[in-house]
Structures are given as C-alpha cells and as structure tokens.
Scaffold this active site. Structure first.
Site, PDB file in Angstrom:
ATOM      1  CD1 TRP A 190      -4.526  -4.574   3.055  1.00  0.00           C
ATOM      2  CD2 TRP A 190      -4.955  -4.824   0.870  1.00  0.00           C
ATOM      3  NE1 TRP A 190      -5.854  -4.928   2.923  1.00  0.00           N
ATOM      4  CE2 TRP A 190      -6.139  -5.092   1.603  1.00  0.00           C
ATOM      5  CE3 TRP A 190      -4.989  -4.907  -0.515  1.00  0.00           C
ATOM      6  CZ2 TRP A 190      -7.331  -5.437   0.976  1.00  0.00           C
ATOM      7  CZ3 TRP A 190      -6.174  -5.270  -1.137  1.00  0.00           C
ATOM      8  CH2 TRP A 190      -7.327  -5.525  -0.385  1.00  0.00           C
TER       9      TRP A 190
ATOM     10  CB  CYS B  64      -0.911   0.008   1.216  1.00  0.00           C
ATOM     11  SG  CYS B  64      -2.619  -0.253   0.831  1.00  0.00           S
TER      12      CYS B  64
ATOM     13  CG  HIS C 209     -41.452  -6.390  -0.299  1.00  0.00           C
ATOM     14  ND1 HIS C 209     -42.527  -6.938  -0.939  1.00  0.00           N
ATOM     15  CD2 HIS C 209     -41.753  -5.073  -0.107  1.00  0.00           C
ATOM     16  CE1 HIS C 209     -43.444  -6.007  -1.150  1.00  0.00           C
ATOM     17  NE2 HIS C 209     -43.003  -4.870  -0.651  1.00  0.00           N
TER      18      HIS C 209
ATOM     19  CE  LYS D 137      -9.018   7.435   3.669  1.00  0.00           C
ATOM     20  NZ  LYS D 137     -10.371   7.562   4.233  1.00  0.00           N
TER      21      LYS D 137
ATOM     22  CD  GLU E  60     -15.791   1.185   5.699  1.00  0.00           C
ATOM     23  OE1 GLU E  60     -15.037   1.303   4.723  1.00  0.00           O
ATOM     24  OE2 GLU E  60     -16.316   2.171   6.254  1.00  0.00           O
TER      25      GLU E  60
ATOM     26  CG  ASN F 271       2.084   0.750  -3.430  1.00  0.00           C
ATOM     27  OD1 ASN F 271       2.480  -0.114  -2.642  1.00  0.00           O
ATOM     28  ND2 ASN F 271       2.008   2.029  -3.104  1.00  0.00           N
ATOM     29  N   GLY F 272       0.289  -2.114  -6.450  1.00  0.00           N
ATOM     30  CA  GLY F 272      -0.464  -2.445  -7.655  1.00  0.00           C
ATOM     31  C   GLY F 272      -0.452  -3.932  -7.928  1.00  0.00           C
TER      32      GLY F 272
ATOM     33  NE  ARG G  89      -1.165   5.766   0.856  1.00  0.00           N
ATOM     34  CZ  ARG G  89      -1.286   5.780  -0.460  1.00  0.00           C
ATOM     35  NH1 ARG G  89      -1.429   4.650  -1.115  1.00  0.00           N
ATOM     36  NH2 ARG G  89      -1.276   6.908  -1.134  1.00  0.00           N
TER      37      ARG G  89
ATOM     38  CD  GLU H  15     -20.826   6.121   4.281  1.00  0.00           C
ATOM     39  OE1 GLU H  15     -19.747   6.402   4.837  1.00  0.00           O
ATOM     40  OE2 GLU H  15     -20.882   5.420   3.243  1.00  0.00           O
TER      41      GLU H  15
ATOM     42  CE  LYS I 197     -17.635   5.672   6.790  1.00  0.00           C
ATOM     43  NZ  LYS I 197     -17.704   4.804   5.634  1.00  0.00           N
TER      44      LYS I 197
END
Length: 617
Positions: free
Chosen positions: A73, A2, A513, A612, A497, A101-102, A27, A490, A494
C-alpha cells in the site's frame, strides 16, 4: 504496508506465498510481488491484484523452496512496478531481497550514506535502504541473521521485514518493531522441515495453525531444521508457540458475495461470543477485565479513551454511557492528535485503548505516550489476542468477533460497543450506582441483544431499495442526537469509505448553525431516530430539512410516530433496546453503505486508498 508472507520448505513455496497474499488482500494494497531463492534470487512483481501476480508467476514457471512475498500500500513513491516489493540489492557475489511493512523515518540519511558507499537506488521507496544496508553487512562477511540484526539497529520508525540472501538459499530472516510479524511453526508445531513468516495468522492457516508472536525488536531466522529468535538486545529469546483458534472456514466467504456482507450478518454470533462470559453469569464482575481490574477500577476517577476511525466512534458512544450510568468523567481523543499535543495527565485516570487489530500505530503510540506521562492504569479492548496493544496494557477484554476481513469495520464496532457497555455497568456497580434489580434487567437486555440484531437484519430488502436511490448521489448528510450522534458519524464514515459518496454527520441540533445551507433536493439526509428523550427535538430538526426541499431517510424505532410522506422515507426497526439502541441502529447504516456501494459498482471489501491494518502514521 500491507502484507508479508515468507516460507522455507522442502517443496515449492510459490503456491503457499500466493495463497497467503490472497488471504491478506483484505488489508488493502496496490501492488504485489515475490522474491524466490533458487541459487540466484528471482523477483516477480505486478501492479494490481494478487491474481495478476499469480498469472505472471505461472507464466515464468516460478518454482522455489524458499521465498518472500508482499502486498504493498503505497506510502513513499507512486504505484509502479519499480516501487513494488520485494526490493533488492545486487552485486556479483551476493543478492539480497527484502519486503517491508511500515515506514523508515531516517531513510533519507541512510540513503545518503549508502549512496556515498556506491549503492544505486532504483525506487522511490524508503524500503530500498533496508536491502542495501543488509547487503553492506553481508558483504563484510556476516551471516544473514547477524546482518539483519546489525541493520535493524540503525532503522528509526516502524517496520516488519522479511529478508532473503542468495548465499543462504534455505533461510529467511524477519524482524518487527511497531508493525506485526509472526512465525508459523510447520509440521505440527515441531518446526522441522518447514517454517513460515507472516503479518497475519490468516495467511498461514493453509499450512499451520501453530504460531509464535514476535515481540518488539525481535529478529527471527527460519530454516528447514527449525528457527532461532533474538530479542532487541541480541540475546536468545524463547517465545511461546500458540495454537491458533482461527479456522480456514472462518476466513472464507461461504454463501456471501463479499466479506463486508458476511461480517454484517455475523454480528449476532459475534456479539453472543463476546458476551458469553457475561450473559452466562448471574452478576457482573470486574474480573471480566483482568485479575487487577477490581483494584484499578477502585482508584479510577476519570477515563481517557484513545482510538482511531470506527474505534473512535465506539469511544464516543461509551462516553455517553459512562457519564450517564456510571457518572464517570470521560475524555475521548483521536489517538494521532493526543500523542502530539501537550495534555494534562491527572492521577486516577484509566486509559482505554480500542482497536480491531491491536496494532494500530497511532493508538499504540498514544498508549505509550500516556504511559510516559505517568498514566499506568490501562485497558485495551481488542479483537486480536497477543497483539501489541493487548501485551502493553494492564487490563484487557477480547471482543471475540472473529477475523474481520472487510476494510470497512462492522462486527468489530458492534462488539466493541457491547464490551464498553459491560464496562459501564461494572463501573456503575462498583460505584454503588447499579441496583441488583437494574443489573438483572440490563443483563437480560444483553442476553437478548443477538436476537434483536437478527431482527434488525431483516430490514435488508427495504434498505437495498433506498441504496439504489443513493447510487447517483455525490453528497449525503447524516443526523443524530445524543448517544446516537456518534452512530450517525459511523454511518457517514461507512458510506464514504466504500461508495466514495461525500458524507458528513452532524448533531441534529447543529443544523441551523451551518449545515442547513447544504440541504436541497439532491442532498439525501439520513436520520437516526430512536424513541428517546430527544425524539421531539429531532422531529423539529426533520421539519427544518423538509421545508427546504431535502429528502429524508429515517431509521426509527417501531413506536416513533413519524409518518411516511412525500420526501419522508421511514424504516421502522422491530426492536427497541433502550440503552443498547446504538448497537441496533448502526446495523441498517452498515447495510445502506454496503448496498449503495454495490449499486455504484465499487470494490466493497477493498476500497481505494485504504488499508485494513493501519500500522504506519
């Protein structure tokens, strides 16, 4: 992923690298490492936190004038020291080390080729192919700068890399494509004596405030006496030096216990800063979004919003605003879904991308896909100047939320909403749907918004009491209606997370339903209850929960007539913001997640498995 830091200096760079990694901890990561050039290359790697790496570096007396560092990460390969960066390619005559990174999409083909050339792989990562590929070109006689240029031409996918060689002890070479990397220019912007690389400006504020943002395909060589940049075609390139507006204080915790807490309480100021040009004006102007905005908005017939995660939720709120106030048809797409499906591209479409970092891989790829489909009118709402999304969009609006360190986004979300509301008003005005009186009234509401948020924050003690009751739960349901349904989404995001409580959000009318089957005494139900046209419908939905034994936790406007009772808990917000109500109602949901995480003892700022800046698919 990261985080990347690199340094060339006339002093020991180990403290610089360690502190840089510490600033990038937000991150999210699972391991960390250093590669230090002192004749030979010494690597120090550790699973766990940067503090563990620092202890190991201190134990071996690490000291060098050149080095690279990384927080990883995990994507390819498990969380082990052997998979931690930096990775190396070593032969008797030269050592190469790399951080990355990537994701390298063609790593398997490259690995097979390099194995055939005699290279041995010691990790499960895609990154190790970069080290061996660069090593192969260096052993052919190329300087490191040219070897990296050759190597990156063969890489498919996203990357930001930093590379060192034992043959060039005062050099670090970096390159980027689809993942951020910037150059930190040392010694007050002269670049003579020391220079740096990093994936984020915050990592370098300790040593320089002068940065140069590398562009797609750039390769940079940093040395003691300066630096050189070539573009994707290998031609020399000049990139402007920018004096960063961030301060070291802005990324320190100060009086707060966690960055998420700090950022929740920074929202009044972040909103005020974001809206400064708006609230200081007597009337709204399309020029807020760029020089070409008036022309673009005049031909806009529909809007396509592309985003991920929290930013996607802000786009869903905007859909309600834009369709009801500006009478503009809006489609909101998850960026990773849009880019891979066959969609119908219609003329007159304004493409809006929303991102905190401006480097979100899926959103960036979705924007590029839309542009290839002929949708060239683009607008980015973002918190980071000079980010990839900002540079690739025709129009832009910077949210000015300041650095957001906590992985769970808070102030970035509310500032995005503020900008999207301004966009709604600008488009409504341009379409003749906003009277002068209504414009003045809504501008007054925007000016009052920071104070209204400050009032909402005063409910923290009451929310903390609720949070303690959430701590032993494993499931929660969030309900909202209309424009507040995305706010419920949202809130659920939160909670899941940072507490790891399984949480789902539903439009309250959907209860019968299916979701009502989940409701029992162990399923807390959180409700967003503004005093709007749907409040009576919502009250009926609450009764559906209560008669089935579910316990309600209701965030209501001050004038909503819902009485506390057994199994019905109410927190009334002191302010009512009309159309801006979603911005106020998300604040207590952020506080609920934060305090529930504290009660459960989870890592608030660095939740497990998350990062992040999501710069890979």
């Amino acid at each position: 992923m990261c985080g990347i830091v690199g340094a060339v200096a006339q002093r020991n760079v180990v403290p610089i690298l360690i502190e840089g990694l510490r600033k990038l901890e937000y991150r999210g990561y699972d391991s960390a490492g250093l590669a230090l050039v002192n004749g030979a290359i010494e690597r120090v790697r550790s699973v766990g936190r940067v503090a563990d790496l620092e202890a190991r570096a201190r134990a071996v007396g690490a000291d060098a004038p050149t080095g690279i560092a990384h927080t990883r990460w995990a994507t390819h390969g498990g969380v082990t020291e052997g998979n931690a960066h930096p990775h190396a390619s070593i032969s008797p005559d030269v050592e190469i080390s790399v951080v990355h990174n990537g994701i390298i999409e063609n790593h398997e083909a490259l690995r097979a080729r390099l194995c055939a050339q005699g290279y041995k792989f010691l990790s499960q990562t895609d990154t190790e192919v970069i080290a061996h590929l660069v090593h192969a070109y260096v052993t052919e006689g190329l300087p490191l700068f040219q070897a990296v240029q050759q190597a990156v031409r063969e890489l498919h996918g996203a990357y930001a890399i930093a590379v060192v060689s034992s043959r060039e002890p005062n050099t670090v070479v970096g390159s980027r494509k689809g993942s951020p990397l910037l150059l930190g220019v040392g010694n007050a912007g002269t670049g003579r004596g020391e220079n740096f690389l990093a994936s984020d400006t915050s990592a370098l504020l300790q040593v320089t405030k002068y940065v140069t943002y590398l562009e797609e395909g750039d390769v940079v060589e940093i040395r003691l006496d300066g630096y050189d940049i070539v573009d994707a075609a290998g031609e020399p390139a000049q990139r402007p030096i920018v004096e960063s507006r961030l301060s070291a204080d802005s990324i320190e915790l100060g009086q707060y216990d966690h960055y998420m807490q700090k950022e929740i309480f920074e929202q009044p100021g972040a909103i005020a800063n974001t809206l400064e040009m708006v609230t200081g004006a007597s009337a709204l102007s399309a020029g807020l979004f760029g020089a070409e905005a008036e022309e673009v908005f005049a031909r806009t017939e529909r809007i396509l919003i592309l985003a991920c995660g929290t930013s996607y939720h802000s786009g869903l709120v905007a859909k309600y605003w834009l369709e009801s106030v500006a009478k503009m048809p809006v489609a909101v797409e998850i960026a990773s879904e849009y880019r891979y499906r066959d969609s119908v591209s219609l003329p007159g479409t304004l493409v809006i991308t929303i991102s905190q970092s401006g480097e979100t891989a899926d959103t960036l790829a979705a924007l590029q896909h839309a542009q290839r489909e002929g949708l060239t009118d683009t607008l980015t709402i973002c918190n980071v100047p000079e980010s990839a999304l900002i540079r690739q969009s025709k129009l832009r609006f910077l949210t000015r939320a300041g650095p957001e360190i906590g992985v769970a986004s808070t102030k970035a979300f509310t500032t995005q909403l503020a900008v999207l509301f301004v966009l709604t008003l600008v488009l409504a005005k341009q379409r003749g749907l906003l009277s002068t009186e209504r414009e003045s009234e809504l501008l007054a509401q925007l000016r009052h918004l920071p104070a209204a948020i400050q009032r909402v924050l005063e409910c923290e003690m009451a929310v903390r009491h609720w949070a303690n009751r959430f701590a032993p739960k494993e499931h929660a349901l969030f309900l909202g209606r209309g424009v507040h349904f995305p706010i419920a989404m949202e809130g659920a995001l939160k909670l899941k997370e940072i507490t790891y409580i399984h949480a789902e959000a539903y439009a309250a009318g959907e209860l019968k339903h299916g979701p009502l089957a989940l409701v029992d005494s162990q399923m807390p139900v959180v409700v967003v209850a503004p005093n709007d046209a749907l409040i009576e419908k919502l009250k009926s939905n609450l009764q559906e929960v209560r008669v089935r034994g579910g316990e309600l936790f209701v965030f209501a406007d001050r004038d909503v007539e819902i009485e506390p009772a057994d199994g019905i808990n109410i927190i009334n917000l002191d302010d009512h913001a009309g159309l801006l109500s979603p911005i106020l109602h998300v604040i207590p949901l952020q506080l609920l997640a934060y305090h529930a995480a504290l009660a459960r003892g989870t890592d608030v700022d660095k939740p497990r498995n998350l990062a992040k800046s999501v710069t890979v698919e």
